[in-house]
Design a protein around this motif. Structure first.
Motif, PDB file in Angstrom:
ATOM      1  N   GLN A 212       0.833  -1.208   0.000  1.00  0.00           N
ATOM      2  CA  GLN A 212       0.000   0.000   0.000  1.00  0.00           C
ATOM      3  C   GLN A 212       0.872   1.264   0.000  1.00  0.00           C
ATOM      4  OE1 GLN A 212      -2.398   0.099   3.497  1.00  0.00           O
ATOM      5  NE2 GLN A 212      -3.707   1.762   2.772  1.00  0.00           N
ATOM      6  N   ARG A 213       1.920   1.273   0.823  1.00  0.00           N
ATOM      7  CA  ARG A 213       2.810   2.438   0.848  1.00  0.00           C
ATOM      8  C   ARG A 213       3.485   2.642  -0.513  1.00  0.00           C
ATOM      9  NH1 ARG A 213       0.396   1.984   4.588  1.00  0.00           N
ATOM     10  NH2 ARG A 213       0.708   2.632   6.746  1.00  0.00           N
ATOM     11  N   ARG A 214       3.896   1.550  -1.096  1.00  0.00           N
ATOM     12  CA  ARG A 214       4.530   1.638  -2.431  1.00  0.00           C
ATOM     13  C   ARG A 214       3.595   2.286  -3.433  1.00  0.00           C
ATOM     14  NH1 ARG A 214       8.978  -2.745  -4.014  1.00  0.00           N
ATOM     15  NH2 ARG A 214       9.181  -1.544  -5.911  1.00  0.00           N
ATOM     16  N   ALA A 215       2.336   1.833  -3.409  1.00  0.00           N
ATOM     17  CA  ALA A 215       1.345   2.368  -4.354  1.00  0.00           C
ATOM     18  C   ALA A 215       1.108   3.855  -4.081  1.00  0.00           C
ATOM     19  CB  ALA A 215       0.041   1.576  -4.244  1.00  0.00           C
ATOM     20  N   GLU A 216       1.048   4.226  -2.809  1.00  0.00           N
ATOM     21  CA  GLU A 216       0.827   5.642  -2.462  1.00  0.00           C
ATOM     22  C   GLU A 216       1.986   6.516  -2.955  1.00  0.00           C
ATOM     23  OE1 GLU A 216      -1.816   4.587   1.544  1.00  0.00           O
ATOM     24  OE2 GLU A 216       0.324   5.072   1.736  1.00  0.00           O
ATOM     25  N   CYS A 217       3.185   6.008  -2.813  1.00  0.00           N
ATOM     26  CA  CYS A 217       4.354   6.771  -3.275  1.00  0.00           C
ATOM     27  C   CYS A 217       4.343   6.925  -4.799  1.00  0.00           C
ATOM     28  CB  CYS A 217       5.651   6.081  -2.845  1.00  0.00           C
ATOM     29  SG  CYS A 217       5.964   6.242  -1.083  1.00  0.00           S
ATOM     30  N   GLU A 218       3.968   5.861  -5.487  1.00  0.00           N
ATOM     31  CA  GLU A 218       3.901   5.938  -6.952  1.00  0.00           C
ATOM     32  C   GLU A 218       2.865   6.955  -7.387  1.00  0.00           C
ATOM     33  OE1 GLU A 218       3.311   1.951  -8.513  1.00  0.00           O
ATOM     34  OE2 GLU A 218       5.203   1.344  -7.574  1.00  0.00           O
ATOM     35  N   GLU A 219       1.725   6.941  -6.692  1.00  0.00           N
ATOM     36  CA  GLU A 219       0.654   7.892  -7.009  1.00  0.00           C
ATOM     37  C   GLU A 219       1.122   9.335  -6.735  1.00  0.00           C
ATOM     38  OE1 GLU A 219      -1.931   7.725  -8.594  1.00  0.00           O
ATOM     39  OE2 GLU A 219      -3.346   9.260  -7.930  1.00  0.00           O
ATOM     40  N   ALA A 220       1.790   9.540  -5.605  1.00  0.00           N
ATOM     41  CA  ALA A 220       2.286  10.881  -5.272  1.00  0.00           C
ATOM     42  C   ALA A 220       3.283  11.353  -6.336  1.00  0.00           C
ATOM     43  CB  ALA A 220       2.934  10.878  -3.889  1.00  0.00           C
ATOM     44  N   GLN A 246       0.386  13.590   0.822  1.00  0.00           N
ATOM     45  CA  GLN A 246       1.328  14.628   1.236  1.00  0.00           C
ATOM     46  C   GLN A 246       2.221  14.113   2.367  1.00  0.00           C
ATOM     47  OE1 GLN A 246      -0.810  18.258   1.975  1.00  0.00           O
ATOM     48  NE2 GLN A 246       0.916  19.166   3.022  1.00  0.00           N
ATOM     49  N   ARG A 247       1.603  13.440   3.332  1.00  0.00           N
ATOM     50  CA  ARG A 247       2.386  12.918   4.449  1.00  0.00           C
ATOM     51  C   ARG A 247       3.322  11.799   4.002  1.00  0.00           C
ATOM     52  NH1 ARG A 247      -0.434  10.594   8.429  1.00  0.00           N
ATOM     53  NH2 ARG A 247      -2.465  10.617   7.400  1.00  0.00           N
ATOM     54  N   ARG A 248       2.800  10.915   3.150  1.00  0.00           N
ATOM     55  CA  ARG A 248       3.661   9.822   2.663  1.00  0.00           C
ATOM     56  C   ARG A 248       4.884  10.392   1.920  1.00  0.00           C
ATOM     57  NH1 ARG A 248       0.558   7.578   5.906  1.00  0.00           N
ATOM     58  NH2 ARG A 248      -0.882   5.947   5.249  1.00  0.00           N
ATOM     59  N   ALA A 249       4.623  11.332   1.026  1.00  0.00           N
ATOM     60  CA  ALA A 249       5.711  11.917   0.230  1.00  0.00           C
ATOM     61  C   ALA A 249       6.683  12.680   1.131  1.00  0.00           C
ATOM     62  CB  ALA A 249       5.141  12.843  -0.843  1.00  0.00           C
ATOM     63  N   ARG A 250       6.111  13.375   2.131  1.00  0.00           N
ATOM     64  CA  ARG A 250       6.975  14.147   3.029  1.00  0.00           C
ATOM     65  C   ARG A 250       7.954  13.236   3.767  1.00  0.00           C
ATOM     66  NH1 ARG A 250       3.450  17.867   6.341  1.00  0.00           N
ATOM     67  NH2 ARG A 250       3.080  15.990   7.587  1.00  0.00           N
ATOM     68  N   HIS A 251       7.464  12.049   4.169  1.00  0.00           N
ATOM     69  CA  HIS A 251       8.404  11.114   4.820  1.00  0.00           C
ATOM     70  C   HIS A 251       9.570  10.789   3.895  1.00  0.00           C
ATOM     71  CE1 HIS A 251      10.470   7.874   6.705  1.00  0.00           C
ATOM     72  NE2 HIS A 251      10.296   7.139   5.619  1.00  0.00           N
ATOM     73  N   VAL A 252       9.250  10.402   2.673  1.00  0.00           N
ATOM     74  CA  VAL A 252      10.298   9.948   1.749  1.00  0.00           C
ATOM     75  C   VAL A 252      11.287  11.087   1.465  1.00  0.00           C
ATOM     76  CG1 VAL A 252      10.766   9.071  -0.565  1.00  0.00           C
ATOM     77  CG2 VAL A 252       8.797   8.194   0.730  1.00  0.00           C
ATOM     78  N   ARG A 283       6.560   7.130  12.059  1.00  0.00           N
ATOM     79  CA  ARG A 283       5.386   6.948  12.924  1.00  0.00           C
ATOM     80  C   ARG A 283       4.228   7.841  12.473  1.00  0.00           C
ATOM     81  NH1 ARG A 283       6.990   9.244  18.246  1.00  0.00           N
ATOM     82  NH2 ARG A 283       6.509  11.122  17.068  1.00  0.00           N
ATOM     83  N   ASP A 284       4.502   9.125  12.262  1.00  0.00           N
ATOM     84  CA  ASP A 284       3.418  10.081  12.050  1.00  0.00           C
ATOM     85  C   ASP A 284       3.044  10.246  10.576  1.00  0.00           C
ATOM     86  OD1 ASP A 284       3.615  10.434  14.783  1.00  0.00           O
ATOM     87  OD2 ASP A 284       4.934  12.190  14.585  1.00  0.00           O
ATOM     88  N   ASP A 285       4.049  10.406   9.719  1.00  0.00           N
ATOM     89  CA  ASP A 285       3.752  10.635   8.299  1.00  0.00           C
ATOM     90  C   ASP A 285       3.576   9.332   7.530  1.00  0.00           C
ATOM     91  OD1 ASP A 285       3.642  13.348   8.356  1.00  0.00           O
ATOM     92  OD2 ASP A 285       5.701  13.683   7.684  1.00  0.00           O
ATOM     93  N   TYR A 286       4.414   8.359   7.837  1.00  0.00           N
ATOM     94  CA  TYR A 286       4.361   7.125   7.037  1.00  0.00           C
ATOM     95  C   TYR A 286       3.484   6.053   7.672  1.00  0.00           C
ATOM     96  CZ  TYR A 286       6.263   5.147   2.795  1.00  0.00           C
ATOM     97  OH  TYR A 286       6.396   4.677   1.508  1.00  0.00           O
ATOM     98  N   GLU A 287       3.227   6.207   8.980  1.00  0.00           N
ATOM     99  CA  GLU A 287       2.346   5.302   9.727  1.00  0.00           C
ATOM    100  C   GLU A 287       2.694   3.828   9.558  1.00  0.00           C
ATOM    101  OE1 GLU A 287      -1.834   7.277  10.312  1.00  0.00           O
ATOM    102  OE2 GLU A 287      -1.282   7.525   8.203  1.00  0.00           O
ATOM    103  N   VAL A 288       3.975   3.514   9.791  1.00  0.00           N
ATOM    104  CA  VAL A 288       4.389   2.111   9.749  1.00  0.00           C
ATOM    105  C   VAL A 288       4.911   1.626  11.114  1.00  0.00           C
ATOM    106  CG1 VAL A 288       4.902   2.032   7.280  1.00  0.00           C
ATOM    107  CG2 VAL A 288       6.707   2.717   8.874  1.00  0.00           C
ATOM    108  N   SER A 289       4.784   2.483  12.153  1.00  0.00           N
ATOM    109  CA  SER A 289       5.184   2.016  13.473  1.00  0.00           C
ATOM    110  C   SER A 289       3.990   1.337  14.140  1.00  0.00           C
ATOM    111  CB  SER A 289       5.694   3.178  14.324  1.00  0.00           C
ATOM    112  OG  SER A 289       6.312   2.678  15.501  1.00  0.00           O
ATOM    113  N   VAL A 290       4.235   0.662  15.230  1.00  0.00           N
ATOM    114  CA  VAL A 290       3.176   0.088  16.062  1.00  0.00           C
ATOM    115  C   VAL A 290       3.535   0.449  17.503  1.00  0.00           C
ATOM    116  CG1 VAL A 290       2.543  -1.825  14.516  1.00  0.00           C
ATOM    117  CG2 VAL A 290       4.413  -2.137  16.143  1.00  0.00           C
ATOM    118  N   PRO A 291       2.558   0.359  18.452  1.00  0.00           N
ATOM    119  CA  PRO A 291       2.825   0.813  19.830  1.00  0.00           C
ATOM    120  C   PRO A 291       4.076   0.191  20.447  1.00  0.00           C
ATOM    121  CG  PRO A 291       0.478   0.443  19.545  1.00  0.00           C
ATOM    122  CD  PRO A 291       1.136  -0.006  18.266  1.00  0.00           C
TER     123      PRO A 291
END
Ligand code: ADP
Ligand code: MG
Length: 353
Positions: A212-220, A246-252, A283-291
């Motif tokens: 899903q992250r890969r697809a979001e980055c490609e779309e961005a 925007q958040r996904r791209a900002r992380h990268v 954690r915040d922009d890419y949302e791939v962390s867990v508690p």
């Protein structure tokens, strides 16, 4: 167990290759970006001899598993697929490879994000290169290993793991431009060494989340009119994107900038800040962390002697890495693990071994 016991002969040659941990540059490789891994002390050893029948024989001491492959057989599954893939690809490139006895023994934990798979490929290819005197260089070894993992083991991976295993050592970081394969071996920030701790949380959502992250980055990248997010250096350029992209791209973009800053040679203190910023961004922009990862990173970041810490690998579970004062790694890792495990988790120290 030993080579002699399994194959009733002595090995002709042997080679090793290390696992790796990524210090900075996470989720950047599929955006043509920059990564900064280092090799870890744990490594995989492959011993070889010529097979005396018309089959390949692969044995892993760690799995206590043997696989025999003749000309008629299909691609094997499991650990044998990595070794078989390396041999097949060498043959496709025109090298004549005889039938082999292959003995594998490793101290790289499997499936913990320290890249035991790349260590297996690179040690296998190094051993075959040595046995047959093949004219292939270390970058080609990394590339063949990656192709073996993709086409024979069925794992879509970037080139970072194999390049780190093939070109990095434990005293240096390997800067790698995943687009051009330009690379540079650079020293550790002065007075610092590495701690890596497994959170004990399995990476269950990792593959769906990753895709899903890969697809979001490609779309961005498409909306921004560039080939890959690596082509953008200013985080403000993402302003017109939908909020999530925007958040996904900002992380990268910011992550690539962090690697480039580290490449200039920064202090341990600054490198630690970059790692902390990387974790916040993941954690915040890419949302791939867990508690659990946030808890572990939080404990690391508050511990005396730690310059900085972040999750490492794709996230959704797995391991954290920290930069700490030289000489303190063992003590810090033990203390942090004890505190972390009191929160109801069962983590484990990966580095120092
Ligand atoms: P990681 O590379 O993070 O350790 P992977 O899932 O990519 O995790 O690779 C793990 C797989 O690689 C194992 O399931 C196994 O098939 C193979 N492998 C790695 N090291 C060994 C080994 N020493 N013996 C047998 N198989 C191994
Ligand atoms: Mg792997």
């Amino acid at each position: 167990m030993s080579f002699q016991k399994i194959f009733s002969q002595s090995p002709e040659t042997e080679a090793t290759a290390p696992g790796r941990v990524n210090l900075l540059g996470e989720h950047t490789d599929y955006n043509d970006g920059f990564v900064l891994p280092t090799a870890i002390p744990q490594c995989t050893k492959v011993q070889l001899s010529f097979s005396t029948d018309r089959q390949h024989h692969f044995y892993s001491e760690d799995l206590d598993e043997q696989v025999n492959i003749s000309e008629m057989d299909r691609t094997p599954s499991g650990f044998a697929s990595y070794i078989y893939g390396c041999i097949q690809l060498l043959e496709k490139e025109g090298h004549a490879i005889p039938k082999l006895n292959v003995y594998v023994k490793s101290t790289v934990p499997m499936g913990s994000g320290l890249s035991s798979s790349a260590a297996l490929e690179v040690s296998t290819l190094r051993a075959i290169r040595q046995l047959l005197n093949l004219p292939i260089n270390d970058v080609e070894i990394a590339q063949i290993g990656q192709q073996a993992e993709i086409h024979y083991a069925g794992v879509q991976c970037g080139i970072m793991d194999q390049m780190a295993s093939s070109l990095a050592d434990t005293e240096h970081m390997l800067f790698l431009d995943t687009r051009t394969l330009e690379r540079r071996v650079i020293p550790f920030p002065s007075g610092a060494e590495i701690v890596a701790i497994d959170s004990g949380v399995p990476r269950t959502l990792a593959s769906s989340g990753y895709n899903q992250r890969r697809a979001e980055c490609e779309e961005a990248a498409r909306l921004l009119g560039v080939k890959a997010l690596r082509d953008i250096t200013d985080p403000d350029a993402t302003q017109d994107l939908p909020e999530l992209l925007q958040r996904r791209a900002r992380h990268v973009i910011t992550e690539n900038n962090r690697v480039l800053e580290a490449l200039q040679g920064v202090s341990s203190h600054r490198f630690g800040e970059l790692m902390n910023a990387s974790h916040a961004s993941l954690r915040d922009d890419y949302e791939v962390s867990v508690p659990a990862l946030d808890t572990l990173v939080g404990i690391l970041q508050k511990t005396e002697g730690v310059f900085g810490a972040r999750l490492t690998g794709a996230g959704f579970g797995g391991a954290c890495v920290a930069l700490v004062i030289t000489g303190k790694a063992k003590g810090i890792a033990t203390q942090v693990l004890e505190q972390y495990n009191q929160t109801g988790h069962s983590g484990r120290i990966l580095v120092p071994a």
